[in-house]
Design a protein around this motif. Structure first.
Motif, PDB file in Angstrom:
ATOM      1  N   MET A   1       0.859  -1.182   0.000  1.00 20.61           N
ATOM      2  CA  MET A   1       0.000   0.000   0.000  1.00 20.61           C
ATOM      3  C   MET A   1       0.899   1.237   0.000  1.00 20.61           C
ATOM      4  SD  MET A   1      -2.914   1.102   2.752  1.00 20.61           S
ATOM      5  CE  MET A   1      -3.898  -0.330   2.606  1.00 20.61           C
ATOM      6  N   ASP A   2       0.648   2.143  -0.885  1.00 30.18           N
ATOM      7  CA  ASP A   2       1.508   3.318  -0.974  1.00 30.18           C
ATOM      8  C   ASP A   2       1.133   4.355   0.080  1.00 30.18           C
ATOM      9  OD1 ASP A   2      -0.804   4.324  -1.974  1.00 30.18           O
ATOM     10  OD2 ASP A   2       0.063   5.124  -3.820  1.00 30.18           O
ATOM     11  N   GLN A   3       1.993   5.331   0.214  1.00 30.06           N
ATOM     12  CA  GLN A   3       1.850   6.355   1.250  1.00 30.06           C
ATOM     13  C   GLN A   3       0.545   7.144   1.094  1.00 30.06           C
ATOM     14  OE1 GLN A   3       3.895   6.569   3.718  1.00 30.06           O
ATOM     15  NE2 GLN A   3       3.084   8.367   4.700  1.00 30.06           N
ATOM     16  N   ARG A   4       0.153   7.431  -0.113  1.00 29.75           N
ATOM     17  CA  ARG A   4      -1.056   8.235  -0.367  1.00 29.75           C
ATOM     18  C   ARG A   4      -2.308   7.501   0.134  1.00 29.75           C
ATOM     19  NH1 ARG A   4      -3.477   9.598  -6.191  1.00 29.75           N
ATOM     20  NH2 ARG A   4      -5.177  10.891  -5.497  1.00 29.75           N
ATOM     21  N   ASN A   5      -2.413   6.209  -0.144  1.00 29.34           N
ATOM     22  CA  ASN A   5      -3.570   5.423   0.329  1.00 29.34           C
ATOM     23  C   ASN A   5      -3.628   5.384   1.852  1.00 29.34           C
ATOM     24  OD1 ASN A   5      -4.427   4.918  -2.240  1.00 29.34           O
ATOM     25  ND2 ASN A   5      -3.522   2.872  -2.373  1.00 29.34           N
ATOM     26  N   LYS A   6      -2.475   5.257   2.509  1.00 33.65           N
ATOM     27  CA  LYS A   6      -2.432   5.236   3.975  1.00 33.65           C
ATOM     28  C   LYS A   6      -2.947   6.551   4.548  1.00 33.65           C
ATOM     29  CE  LYS A   6       1.356   2.002   4.679  1.00 33.65           C
ATOM     30  NZ  LYS A   6       2.710   1.821   5.190  1.00 33.65           N
ATOM     31  N   VAL A   7      -2.544   7.668   3.970  1.00 30.71           N
ATOM     32  CA  VAL A   7      -2.985   8.983   4.439  1.00 30.71           C
ATOM     33  C   VAL A   7      -4.495   9.121   4.273  1.00 30.71           C
ATOM     34  CG1 VAL A   7      -2.867  11.469   3.969  1.00 30.71           C
ATOM     35  CG2 VAL A   7      -0.768  10.118   4.054  1.00 30.71           C
ATOM     36  N   ILE A   8      -5.030   8.668   3.150  1.00 31.80           N
ATOM     37  CA  ILE A   8      -6.476   8.754   2.908  1.00 31.80           C
ATOM     38  C   ILE A   8      -7.237   7.898   3.916  1.00 31.80           C
ATOM     39  CG2 ILE A   8      -8.307   8.154   1.271  1.00 31.80           C
ATOM     40  CD1 ILE A   8      -6.377   8.962  -0.993  1.00 31.80           C
ATOM     41  N   ILE A   9      -6.773   6.666   4.174  1.00 32.05           N
ATOM     42  CA  ILE A   9      -7.461   5.769   5.120  1.00 32.05           C
ATOM     43  C   ILE A   9      -7.405   6.338   6.526  1.00 32.05           C
ATOM     44  CG2 ILE A   9      -7.334   3.501   6.220  1.00 32.05           C
ATOM     45  CD1 ILE A   9      -6.486   2.378   3.481  1.00 32.05           C
TER      46      ILE A   9
END
Length: 198
Positions: A1-9
């Motif tokens: 999972m990339d950094q952008r998806n983690k921030v969104i979640i």
């Protein structure tokens, strides 16, 4: 999972938690206001809680119509009204919402009511614990008991809950008409009063 998806979640979960906290806080504050209003209404000896008697018969407009005889008086309590015979007296208590009726016609206001003074007593109670015959009086339901003592005295009891108010009602009939009793049986009149509670 990339950094952008983690921030969104994590951002979505954080907003959801924040929304739950705000909604919970809103309901807690709302319920505390209701509790404060209820507590202030239950303050003993509060003059605003004492029931009053209307000097001229009238029907309260926000209540459903009740037949009122021209010779009836109207008693306005805390959240209810009822009719009683014009020739009866009323006793109100200054230390509770309880009240009593005197078929002999004597009126007394703001009495310390620690025991029954008149033959017809209306107790306003938090919870009803009554057994007896279920009856319907007007639009109101009640339970009724009649007890006959060895010496011939009669004690009636009715319990009825009307619009959130619990009434524990008694009428005592004695051969000698001693204090807090009557020589006459007024149970029909008491049942008419109960049927008029709105």
């Amino acid at each position: 999972m990339d950094q952008r998806n983690k921030v969104i979640i994590f951002g979505g979960v954080g907003l959801l938690i924040l929304a739950v906290v705000f909604v919970s806080l809103f309901y807690i504050l709302k319920s505390s206001k209701i509790t404060k209003v209820t507590q202030s209404a239950n303050v003993p000896n509060s003059l605003s809680r004492l029931p009053s008697v209307a000097t001229t018969p009238s029907i309260v407009s926000d209540l459903s119509p009740t037949p009122v005889l021209s010779n009836d008086k109207i008693f306005k309590g805390l959240g209810y009204t009822l009719n009683f015979p014009n020739n009866w007296g009323l006793l109100t208590c200054n230390n509770s919402n309880n009240f009593e009726f005197d078929p002999s016609g004597e009126n007394r206001k703001d009495i310390v009511c620690d025991s029954a003074l008149k033959p017809v007593t209306f107790l306003i109670v938090n919870k009803l614990n009554c057994s007896g015959e279920p009856i319907k009086l007007g639009d109101n339901h009640a339970t009724k008991t009649k007890t006959l003592s060895d010496n011939g005295d009669i004690s009636y009891r009715w319990c009825s809950a009307v619009r959130g108010t619990n009434f524990d009602i008694s009428h005592r009939v004695s051969q000698d008409g001693s204090r807090a009793t009557s020589k006459n049986d007024f149970s029909k009149e008491v049942e008419q009063i109960i049927s008029s509670i709105k």
